[in-house]
Motif scaffolding. Structure first.
Motif, short mmCIF file in Angstrom:
data_model
loop_
_atom_site.label_atom_id
_atom_site.label_comp_id
_atom_site.label_asym_id
_atom_site.label_seq_id
_atom_site.Cartn_x
_atom_site.Cartn_y
_atom_site.Cartn_z
N LEU A 47 0.83 -1.30 0.13
CA LEU A 47 0.08 -0.03 0.14
C LEU A 47 0.97 1.25 0.00
N GLU A 48 0.60 2.08 -0.93
CA GLU A 48 1.35 3.46 -1.00
C GLU A 48 0.58 4.53 0.07
N GLU A 49 -0.62 4.41 -0.04
CA GLU A 49 -1.53 5.33 0.89
C GLU A 49 -2.40 4.40 1.76
N ASN A 50 -3.17 5.06 2.88
CA ASN A 50 -3.96 4.39 3.62
C ASN A 50 -3.45 3.11 4.26
N LYS A 51 -2.51 3.02 4.77
CA LYS A 51 -1.90 1.98 5.54
C LYS A 51 -2.83 1.25 6.35
N SER A 52 -3.74 1.76 7.11
CA SER A 52 -4.81 1.31 7.88
C SER A 52 -5.39 0.21 7.11
N LEU A 53 -5.29 -0.18 5.84
CA LEU A 53 -6.04 -1.15 5.03
C LEU A 53 -4.96 -2.41 4.80
N ALA A 54 -3.94 -2.45 5.92
CA ALA A 54 -2.84 -3.40 5.62
C ALA A 54 -3.29 -4.89 6.12
N VAL A 94 -2.61 -22.62 -6.70
CA VAL A 94 -2.75 -21.39 -7.67
C VAL A 94 -2.88 -20.04 -6.60
N ALA A 95 -3.61 -20.36 -5.57
CA ALA A 95 -3.66 -19.01 -4.72
C ALA A 95 -2.30 -18.71 -4.32
N GLY A 96 -1.38 -19.75 -3.95
CA GLY A 96 0.06 -19.23 -3.37
C GLY A 96 0.86 -18.54 -4.38
N LEU A 97 0.60 -19.22 -5.73
CA LEU A 97 1.40 -18.49 -6.93
C LEU A 97 0.86 -17.09 -7.28
N LEU A 98 -0.67 -17.07 -7.20
CA LEU A 98 -1.09 -15.72 -7.34
C LEU A 98 -0.67 -14.73 -6.60
N ALA A 99 -0.62 -14.83 -5.17
CA ALA A 99 -0.03 -14.09 -4.20
C ALA A 99 1.41 -13.77 -4.29
N ALA A 100 2.28 -14.68 -4.93
CA ALA A 100 3.58 -14.29 -5.04
C ALA A 100 3.59 -13.41 -6.04
N PHE A 101 2.91 -13.84 -7.29
CA PHE A 101 3.11 -12.69 -8.73
C PHE A 101 2.56 -11.33 -8.07
N ALA A 102 1.51 -11.21 -7.37
CA ALA A 102 0.92 -9.94 -7.00
C ALA A 102 2.14 -9.28 -5.87
N ILE A 103 2.71 -10.07 -5.31
CA ILE A 103 4.03 -9.29 -4.59
C ILE A 103 4.94 -8.76 -5.70
N PHE A 104 5.24 -9.67 -6.63
CA PHE A 104 6.25 -9.35 -7.67
C PHE A 104 5.85 -8.21 -8.30
N ILE A 105 4.63 -7.98 -8.78
CA ILE A 105 4.10 -6.53 -9.62
C ILE A 105 3.61 -5.58 -8.53
N GLU A 106 3.68 -5.88 -7.36
CA GLU A 106 3.26 -4.69 -6.52
C GLU A 106 1.88 -4.52 -6.45
N ASP A 107 0.86 -5.60 -6.39
CA ASP A 107 -0.64 -5.49 -6.50
C ASP A 107 -1.29 -5.78 -5.41
N PHE A 108 -1.64 -4.70 -4.62
CA PHE A 108 -2.44 -5.31 -3.30
C PHE A 108 -3.67 -5.67 -3.40
N LEU A 109 -4.53 -5.60 -4.35
CA LEU A 109 -5.89 -6.14 -4.67
C LEU A 109 -5.39 -7.58 -5.13
N LEU A 110 -4.68 -7.97 -5.85
CA LEU A 110 -4.34 -9.19 -6.54
C LEU A 110 -3.79 -9.79 -5.36
N PHE A 111 -3.02 -9.42 -4.46
CA PHE A 111 -2.66 -10.29 -3.11
C PHE A 111 -3.82 -10.54 -2.30
N SER A 112 -4.74 -9.71 -2.11
CA SER A 112 -5.80 -9.85 -1.44
C SER A 112 -6.52 -11.08 -1.89
N LEU A 113 -6.84 -11.11 -3.37
CA LEU A 113 -7.66 -11.99 -4.00
C LEU A 113 -6.99 -13.50 -3.80
#
Length: 405
Positions: A47-54, A94-113
């Motif tokens: 998260l770049e803003e609104n860190k309360s959503l962590a 699939v969930a683990g790989l998706l979360a790892a990919f989200a971390i690589f591309i820095e996508d918070f919503l995809l990581f939450s998915l």
């Protein structure tokens, strides 16, 4: 063949299944602990803003578990236990790989998915304890359930150690390796559940094909009480556990103190599972549930006595023990309420109720602590414990009267 000899033959298969499911629980449940340990940290990092959503990824996992309970029951009723569990393991991969990919591309919503999908797969894993009882005799059912829950002891070790060993695997991208490892754990679970032998239920003569209507089953006094006790044990545990680390830090204790307290809590949750089934067989399901509820009340009493380290750690240990006795006992009670062909939908409905309330408790815990304080969180334990104890007393009285007629 005598009844006892027949049960012994049946329980040979039940022991094999329970052992496989316990190992799958040890590996599979580690995925949930990985998200609990790292989800908020990754959320804060992305998260770049609104860190309360962590904390949203952790809540998303709990919500995914609640949403997955009813589909899990329907899929396993249609296709059987083993195909359902195998499909869930693939989803966890699939969930683990998706979360790892989200971390690589820095996508918070995809990581939450990815975290939500982990929870959805975990909804199937929650059925391990019921599946262990499917091929067991009435005498062995509590022990079979207990064996599977004991796998959580190893999960409490596997999850944190996986985080420690893999968090820097793709340095400098923190935790990406952890979620790749989570995917690997799901594949190990897949191999284990592939060896299960659980036949689909046989239609019982004299009952409607497919079983009784769900409403009729849920109207049984034993279902009502077992579901209430299961929901209360799990939801109160989630409510107090989630708030405790925050309360400890607010009282001047360190993050290390809080982490060690949660570690002791997890061991107290799953450690007694090695003998809980034997205690149920000896003393009865209702009595063990009552003892578990009393331990939850004792947890709140200790927490209200002070804010020193000993109070928090002692309360967390009692909280874990109370959950173990209360939840495993309630699960064993539930197995008395359905016919074999009704089991999947009844178990899924029960878990939907349990994890729906657990999700609510998880979401509300921090707000209750922030607005009303630590004491209020603990005072809330008593009315729910009292209600369940009253329900247990009513059930025993009701069943004695019916048996006397």
């Amino acid at each position: 063949m005598s009844v006892s000899a027949s049960a012994a033959v049946d329980d040979r298969l039940a022991r094999r299944n329970a052992l496989l499911l316990a190992m799958a629980q040890a590996v599979g449940a580690a995925s949930a602990s990985i998200v609990i340990i790292t989800g908020s940290l990754v959320g804060y990092m992305l998260l770049e803003e609104n860190k309360s959503l962590a904390t949203v990824p952790v809540s998303a996992m709990v919500l995914g578990t609640a949403l997955g309970t009813l589909p899990a029951g329907m899929i396993m009723r249609r296709f059987g236990r083993r195909p359902g569990f195998m499909a869930a393991c693939l989803m966890g991969c699939v969930a683990g790989l998706l979360a790892a990919f989200a971390i690589f591309i820095e996508d918070f919503l995809l990581f939450s998915l990815g975290a939500c999908l982990t929870g959805f797969a975990n909804a199937f894993a929650q059925q391990y304890r019921f599946a262990a009882a499917d091929t067991a005799s009435d005498a062995f059912k509590p022990k079979a359930i207990s064996w599977v829950m004991a796998g959580g002891v190893l999960a409490g070790i596997v999850g944190p150690q996986t985080v420690i060993w893999t968090k820097d695997a793709f340095d400098p991208i923190l935790f990406a390796g952890t979620y790749v490892a989570q995917s690997g754990l799901a594949l190990i679970s897949l191999v284990l559940v592939a060896f299960l032998k659980i036949p689909k239920p046989v239609h019982v003569k004299g009952t409607p094909r497919g079983g009784r209507p769900l409403g009729q089953i849920m109207a049984q006094p034993r279902f009502i009480v077992s579901a209430a006790c299961g929901v209360t044990s799990y939801a109160l545990m989630s409510l107090v556990m989630t708030a405790t680390p925050l309360a400890m830090i607010a009282c001047g204790l360190s993050e290390t103190d809080a982490a060690l307290g949660i570690q002791w809590h997890v061991l107290a949750m799953f450690g007694p599972s090695f003998f809980t089934g034997s205690l149920i067989a000896r003393f009865g399901k209702e009595r063990i549930v009552a003892i578990g509820l009393a331990m939850l009340a004792a947890c709140a009493i200790v927490a209200l006595m002070g804010i020193e380290l000993v109070h928090f750690w002692s309360a967390l240990i009692l909280l874990g023990l109370g959950w173990n006795f209360g939840f495993i006992g309630a699960t064993a009670m539930l197995t008395d309420t359905y016919q074999p062909e009704e089991r999947n939908m009844v178990q899924a409905t029960n878990d939907f109720l349990v994890f729906g309330f657990v999700a609510f408790a998880s979401f509300s815990s921090g707000q209750l602590l922030d607005v009303f304080g630590w004491s209020t969180v603990n005072w809330l334990v008593f009315p729910f414990v009292l209600l369940c104890l009253v329900l247990l007393g009513w059930l025993l009285t009701h069943e004695r009267r019916n048996n006397a007629v």
